[in-house]
Design an enzyme around this catalytic site. Structure first.
Site: not given
Ligand code: G6P
Length: 608
Positions: A2, A27, A74, A99-100, A481, A485, A488, A504, A603
């Protein structure tokens, strides 16, 4: 997560708050809301969805409100609906943004219900609004009520509070979630991040854990967790306004990819003298700590974790001491065995990731020292670590991390060199590697010239649902990575494997609909990797290979290769990351997804 923003001014603040929310959307963007105080009344507007939905309805709020708070959400407790959107109110006069996570919201809600409060949302936040109102009924002031309320809250919060009876006052409090006070002239602000306030100020006060702020147009009073008045210094924002704008680029992510040559210079700036690294850059006690370091434990999340995995190869080969790397969300809950000669390195672009921060707090007394490698100077991680090395990448807005990652890699390689000095790395070798680091901007410029070729390659991915990324050695985390990407921002399922593991399990998935990406520099692992690639070709899999000059993987039916310029072996992970960033970007653009704000992500992950 948030984002919160607040203002107390003599001019109307709705547009300032709205612009703040736009800049905080990274956020979270499940819903947005604003409350303004005007003529002794609070008016509130909330909308499910992005900030634009709020902007579209803004005319419904009184335009002359000069004190206000706003929020972009969020969702953690309750669906992303309008009723769960912030600000939350108690009665008609008190509004808060948060926020939290309030961990003890359930007993608080039961207590407040028994006092007659009716809850309109499913959020944990609403208890704070009613708790404040409940305390105000005892006849105390709003600031006293806030001081008392936070003693009853467990969990993490950054709060903004306004009240219709005190229209010239904005209150704030923080513990565990970031909050800055923006210092203006005849007006003051709060926000989760400095970026939100750059159009109105470049001077900031960072609130410390447990701080409460009482803010008017001309005064900022701060109280610490004991309620004692304290001074917090004002610092100037270091990066220009342009850092938070897209400029000529279509997306922040693309802009940030293209900023990497400049960022490489900034990480090194002020840290090199006569070709040697200056270890004071790590902190006043750095020399002593590095002298005594016999092992390294790296803890991080997401993209930062991948940077840590690459550093492990560097540390073990150049320094010759053991290095462990673990995701913070697991590390913090494990019975970790640590020794007093361990340097704990936390990696985080934001410096506020809840799990990484918790991991630091959990073990910092049990290790030699903690070093934060971070992009945000005033962040909690930096403040709570003994040593810190800033990555100086400038604000990163795209949710998918790019320049923050490569700047972390440079910071990690610098840290490796400093440690390696103690274990006999000779001065000439250090100078040679530093020279390679200084040549990174030019190298990345040349890698960015591959953009058109990578964009062409991306066409083969846009219609696919799955993909596999392969690498060996320090290029395996680069493959991880690359896969992260792609998933995402394009929502294509992407998995990374160390190429030797292919047979395997994942080989069973390979067919013509599963593009396989390989990062294959011309190094001592290439022959091994080539055999792995043959295994893919033999099963009809289509290969996309990023490789180095002078190797023998040829373009042919089912194999597309792109050749990178010559790269020092230590810098291969950095170099091979760039085309993979471009690949995921172009696939996402072709698919038409929201590149900078992919669904369900944020983010800065300040919740567990
Ligand atoms: C989120 C971000 C990622 C980031 C991760 C860790 O998931 O979307 O880009 O890598 O958090 O964040 P940190 O700030 O600790 O590097």
């Amino acid at each position: 997560m948030c984002g919160i923003v607040g203002a107390v001014a003599t001019r109307p603040v709705a547009e300032i708050l709205l612009e703040g929310l736009r800049r905080l959307e990274y956020r979270g963007y499940d819903s947005a809301g604003m409350a303004l105080c005007s003529e002794g009344e609070i008016s509130r507007l909330r909308r499910a969805g992005k900030v634009q939905a709020l902007a579209d309805g803004l005319a419904e709020l009184p335009q002359q409100g000069t004190t206000g708070i706003a929020h972009t959400r969020w969702a953690t407790h309750g669906k992303p609906t309008e009723t769960n959107a912030h600000p939350h109110m108690s009665g008609e006069s008190l509004a808060i943004v948060h926020n939290g996570i309030i961990e003890n919201y359930e007993p608080l809600r039961e207590m407040l219900k028994s006092q007659g409060y009716i809850f309109g949302s499913e959020t944990d936040t609403e208890v704070v609004a009613h708790l404040l109102d409940h305390l105000l009924k005892t006849g105390i002031t709003l600031i006293e009520a806030l001081k008392q309320a936070i003693t009853q809250l467990e969990g993490a919060y950054a709060l903004g509070v306004i009240h219709a009876d005190q229209p010239d006052q904005l209150l704030a409090a923080r513990k565990g979630s970031p909050l800055v006070v923006g210092v203006g002239i005849g007006e003051n602000f709060i926000a989760s991040d400095q970026l939100a306030l750059l159009p109105v100020t470049d001077r900031f006060m960072f609130l410390e854990e447990g701080d409460i702020a009482q803010i008017t147009t001309t005064q900022i009073h701060i109280f610490d967790r004991q309620g004692t008045p304290v001074e917090r210094s004002i610092s100037q924002f270091e990066h220009g306004q342009a850092a938070a704008e897209k400029g000529e680029f279509k997306h922040f992510m693309l802009k940030e990819i293209y900023e990497q040559p400049e960022v490489m210079k900034r990480v090194l700036e002020g840290r090199i003298s006569n070709g040697h690294l200056l270890e004071q850059a790590w902190g006043v006690t750095a020399s002593d700590v590095f002298d005594r370091t016999e092992r390294v434990q790296i803890v991080a999340c997401g993209t930062s974790y991948h940077a840590g995995m690459i550093a492990r190869y560097w540390i073990e080969s150049l320094v010759g001491i053991p290095c462990q790397v673990e995701v913070a969300s697991e590390f913090r809950y494990r019975d970790v065995v640590l020794s007093k000669d361990t340097l704990l390195i936390t990696l985080s672009q934001s410096g506020e990731t809840a799990d990484t921060l918790a991991a630091l707090r959990e073990v910092k007394e049990r290790v030699l020292a903690s070093l934060a490698i971070c992009n945000v100077p005033g962040s909690s991680l930096v403040r709570e670590s003994e040593l810190a090395l800033m990555t100086n990448a400038g604000p990163e807005i795209g949710v998918a991390s790019t320049k923050a990652f490569t700047s972390q890699l440079v910071a990690l390689l610098m840290t490796t060199l400093i440690l390696a000095r103690r274990k006999g790395l000779d001065g000439a070798k250090e100078q040679q590697i530093v020279k390679e680091l200084q040549a990174l901007p030019a190298l990345i410029d040349s890698l960015l010239e591959m953009d058109t070729a990578v964009a062409k390659m991306s066409e083969a991915f846009a219609e696919k649902h799955h993909s596999l990324f392969l690498g060996r050695g320090s290029l395996y985390p680069v493959a991880m990575e690359g896969a992260l990407k792609l998933k995402e921002i394009s929502y294509i399922h992407a998995e990374a494997y160390p190429a030797g593991e292919l047979k395997h399990g994942p080989l069973a998935l390979v067919d013509k609909d599963m593009p396989v990406v390989a990062v294959a520099p011309n190094n001592e692992m290439l022959d091994k990797l080539k055999s792995n690639l043959q295994e893919v070709r033999a099963r009809g899999g289509e290969l996309f290979v990023f490789t180095g000059c002078g190797q023998s993987i040829q373009n042919e039916q089912g194999v597309t290769t792109l050749t990178l310029p010559p790269v020092h072996p230590l810098l291969e992970p950095l170099a091979y990351t760039i085309p993979l960033q471009l690949l995921s970007y172009h696939v996402a653009v072709l698919k038409g997804t929201d590149v900078d704000q992919p669904r369900n992500l944020a983010k800065s992950v300040t919740v567990e």
